[in-house]
Design a protein around this motif. Structure first.
Motif, PDB file in Angstrom:
ATOM      1  N   ILE A  44       0.843  -1.200   0.000  1.00  0.00           N
ATOM      2  CA  ILE A  44       0.000   0.000   0.000  1.00  0.00           C
ATOM      3  C   ILE A  44       0.875   1.247   0.000  1.00  0.00           C
ATOM      4  CG2 ILE A  44      -1.609   1.358   1.411  1.00  0.00           C
ATOM      5  CD1 ILE A  44      -2.888  -1.336   2.233  1.00  0.00           C
ATOM      6  N   GLU A  45       1.967   1.209   0.755  1.00  0.00           N
ATOM      7  CA  GLU A  45       2.869   2.362   0.817  1.00  0.00           C
ATOM      8  C   GLU A  45       3.514   2.677  -0.529  1.00  0.00           C
ATOM      9  OE1 GLU A  45       5.627   1.512   3.934  1.00  0.00           O
ATOM     10  OE2 GLU A  45       4.083   1.645   5.474  1.00  0.00           O
ATOM     11  N   SER A  46       3.612   1.678  -1.402  1.00  0.00           N
ATOM     12  CA  SER A  46       4.235   1.921  -2.700  1.00  0.00           C
ATOM     13  C   SER A  46       3.265   2.550  -3.706  1.00  0.00           C
ATOM     14  CB  SER A  46       4.832   0.633  -3.258  1.00  0.00           C
ATOM     15  OG  SER A  46       3.820  -0.296  -3.565  1.00  0.00           O
ATOM     16  N   LEU A  47       2.008   2.652  -3.324  1.00  0.00           N
ATOM     17  CA  LEU A  47       1.028   3.317  -4.179  1.00  0.00           C
ATOM     18  C   LEU A  47       1.245   4.826  -4.145  1.00  0.00           C
ATOM     19  CD1 LEU A  47      -2.221   1.432  -3.112  1.00  0.00           C
ATOM     20  CD2 LEU A  47      -1.094   1.260  -5.337  1.00  0.00           C
ATOM     21  N   PRO A  48       0.778   5.520  -5.175  1.00  0.00           N
ATOM     22  CA  PRO A  48       0.800   6.993  -5.108  1.00  0.00           C
ATOM     23  C   PRO A  48      -0.028   7.476  -3.920  1.00  0.00           C
ATOM     24  CG  PRO A  48       0.300   6.242  -7.339  1.00  0.00           C
ATOM     25  CD  PRO A  48       0.281   5.026  -6.456  1.00  0.00           C
ATOM     26  N   GLN A  49       0.297   8.641  -3.418  1.00  0.00           N
ATOM     27  CA  GLN A  49      -0.313   9.190  -2.203  1.00  0.00           C
ATOM     28  C   GLN A  49      -1.844   9.155  -2.236  1.00  0.00           C
ATOM     29  OE1 GLN A  49       1.246  10.322   0.590  1.00  0.00           O
ATOM     30  NE2 GLN A  49      -0.629  10.926   1.594  1.00  0.00           N
ATOM     31  N   LYS A  50      -2.455   9.601  -3.304  1.00  0.00           N
ATOM     32  CA  LYS A  50      -3.921   9.661  -3.356  1.00  0.00           C
ATOM     33  C   LYS A  50      -4.546   8.276  -3.281  1.00  0.00           C
ATOM     34  CE  LYS A  50      -4.217  14.067  -5.711  1.00  0.00           C
ATOM     35  NZ  LYS A  50      -4.672  14.838  -6.849  1.00  0.00           N
ATOM     36  N   GLN A  51      -3.960   7.307  -3.999  1.00  0.00           N
ATOM     37  CA  GLN A  51      -4.491   5.946  -3.945  1.00  0.00           C
ATOM     38  C   GLN A  51      -4.286   5.337  -2.561  1.00  0.00           C
ATOM     39  OE1 GLN A  51      -2.590   3.886  -7.232  1.00  0.00           O
ATOM     40  NE2 GLN A  51      -4.204   4.501  -8.645  1.00  0.00           N
ATOM     41  N   ARG A  52      -3.133   5.585  -1.979  1.00  0.00           N
ATOM     42  CA  ARG A  52      -2.833   5.065  -0.644  1.00  0.00           C
ATOM     43  C   ARG A  52      -3.844   5.612   0.357  1.00  0.00           C
ATOM     44  NH1 ARG A  52       2.690   6.321   0.092  1.00  0.00           N
ATOM     45  NH2 ARG A  52       2.108   8.332   0.905  1.00  0.00           N
ATOM     46  N   GLU A  53      -4.143   6.896   0.277  1.00  0.00           N
ATOM     47  CA  GLU A  53      -5.098   7.502   1.206  1.00  0.00           C
ATOM     48  C   GLU A  53      -6.473   6.853   1.083  1.00  0.00           C
ATOM     49  OE1 GLU A  53      -5.021  11.683   0.301  1.00  0.00           O
ATOM     50  OE2 GLU A  53      -3.635  12.073   1.940  1.00  0.00           O
ATOM     51  N   LEU A  54      -6.928   6.629  -0.147  1.00  0.00           N
ATOM     52  CA  LEU A  54      -8.245   6.028  -0.337  1.00  0.00           C
ATOM     53  C   LEU A  54      -8.324   4.646   0.297  1.00  0.00           C
ATOM     54  CD1 LEU A  54      -8.973   7.098  -4.025  1.00  0.00           C
ATOM     55  CD2 LEU A  54     -10.206   7.842  -1.975  1.00  0.00           C
ATOM     56  N   ILE A  55      -7.324   3.818   0.061  1.00  0.00           N
ATOM     57  CA  ILE A  55      -7.330   2.475   0.638  1.00  0.00           C
ATOM     58  C   ILE A  55      -7.259   2.546   2.156  1.00  0.00           C
ATOM     59  CG2 ILE A  55      -5.925   0.371   0.890  1.00  0.00           C
ATOM     60  CD1 ILE A  55      -5.523   0.459  -2.131  1.00  0.00           C
ATOM     61  N   ALA A 106      -7.199   2.284  -7.255  1.00  0.00           N
ATOM     62  CA  ALA A 106      -6.199   2.020  -6.209  1.00  0.00           C
ATOM     63  C   ALA A 106      -6.133   0.529  -5.898  1.00  0.00           C
ATOM     64  CB  ALA A 106      -6.537   2.823  -4.944  1.00  0.00           C
ATOM     65  N   ARG A 107      -7.286  -0.097  -5.766  1.00  0.00           N
ATOM     66  CA  ARG A 107      -7.310  -1.534  -5.481  1.00  0.00           C
ATOM     67  C   ARG A 107      -6.730  -2.331  -6.645  1.00  0.00           C
ATOM     68  NH1 ARG A 107     -13.346  -1.649  -2.818  1.00  0.00           N
ATOM     69  NH2 ARG A 107     -12.711  -1.133  -0.673  1.00  0.00           N
ATOM     70  N   LYS A 108      -7.031  -1.892  -7.850  1.00  0.00           N
ATOM     71  CA  LYS A 108      -6.499  -2.549  -9.045  1.00  0.00           C
ATOM     72  C   LYS A 108      -4.968  -2.418  -9.077  1.00  0.00           C
ATOM     73  CE  LYS A 108      -6.981  -2.488 -14.074  1.00  0.00           C
ATOM     74  NZ  LYS A 108      -7.614  -1.824 -15.218  1.00  0.00           N
ATOM     75  N   ALA A 109      -4.460  -1.227  -8.784  1.00  0.00           N
ATOM     76  CA  ALA A 109      -3.010  -1.008  -8.770  1.00  0.00           C
ATOM     77  C   ALA A 109      -2.355  -1.832  -7.663  1.00  0.00           C
ATOM     78  CB  ALA A 109      -2.705   0.482  -8.578  1.00  0.00           C
ATOM     79  N   LEU A 110      -2.992  -1.917  -6.499  1.00  0.00           N
ATOM     80  CA  LEU A 110      -2.461  -2.707  -5.396  1.00  0.00           C
ATOM     81  C   LEU A 110      -2.395  -4.181  -5.786  1.00  0.00           C
ATOM     82  CD1 LEU A 110      -1.439  -2.891  -2.498  1.00  0.00           C
ATOM     83  CD2 LEU A 110      -3.831  -3.036  -1.752  1.00  0.00           C
TER      84      LEU A 110
END
Length: 176
Positions: free
Chosen positions: A118-129, A160-164
């Motif tokens: 999750i930490e490797s996601l971009p900030q906005k996606q990380r926040e949503l998750i 975000a979930r797809k990227a994760l």
């Protein structure tokens, strides 16, 4: 809400509220002391600007304050780094960080691996998750905290979930 009412609310709910805010702030900062500093500033700002509270969800309001404090600190830190950073140092730090992340992924349990992904996601996606899946905020509460439309939260969470999922699958392939 008066300062007295706010203080009563804090006395009654402080431990649970602190723990939830700490999880959120730590997910942003990855540093215990910095997370605690953000929480302390959050409570101080909340008391200072209590007259601006619009009687919605007080916890959502506190998360919004914490996020703004974190972003302010982050911007200040980036400005300082840009002044003293050169490209060579940046490459060394990135390589060291990548090695440390890969090493820690091998040693940590499943939940910690998920958090690292999750930490490797971009900030906005990380926040949503984190808001929805980790802190269990509703879509509408998350939209209020982030100051975005409800539809943006829903579509952003999907992506975000797809990227994760892709990150996890790629790391599994790399490990095999």
């Amino acid at each position: 809400m008066t300062k007295e009412d706010f203080n009563k609310y804090l006395e009654k709910n402080y431990e649970e509220l602190f723990n939830r805010l700490f999880k959120y702030c730590f997910s942003l900062t990855n540093d215990k002391e910095e997370a605690e500093d953000v929480i302390q500033e959050t409570f101080l700002k909340a008391i200072q600007y209590l007259d601006t509270f619009n009687y919605g969800n007080i916890e959502v309001w506190l998360y919004t304050i914490a996020k703004r404090i974190y972003l302010y600190k982050l911007a200040r830190r980036k400005i300082t780094k840009n002044i003293s950073y050169n490209e060579e140092q940046s490459d060394e730090i990135e390589n060291d960080l990548e090695e440390k992340v890969l090493s820690s992924l091998e040693k940590e349990n499943f939940r910690d691996n998920i958090m690292k992904n999750i930490e490797s996601l971009p900030q906005k996606q990380r926040e949503l998750i984190l808001y929805i899946d980790y802190l269990n905020f509703s879509y509408s509460e998350t939209a209020k905290i982030l100051g975005v439309p409800l539809g943006s939260v829903k579509s952003g969470l999907y992506h975000a979930r797809k990227a994760l999922k892709e990150i996890i699958e790629n790391r599994r392939k790399d490990n095999n």
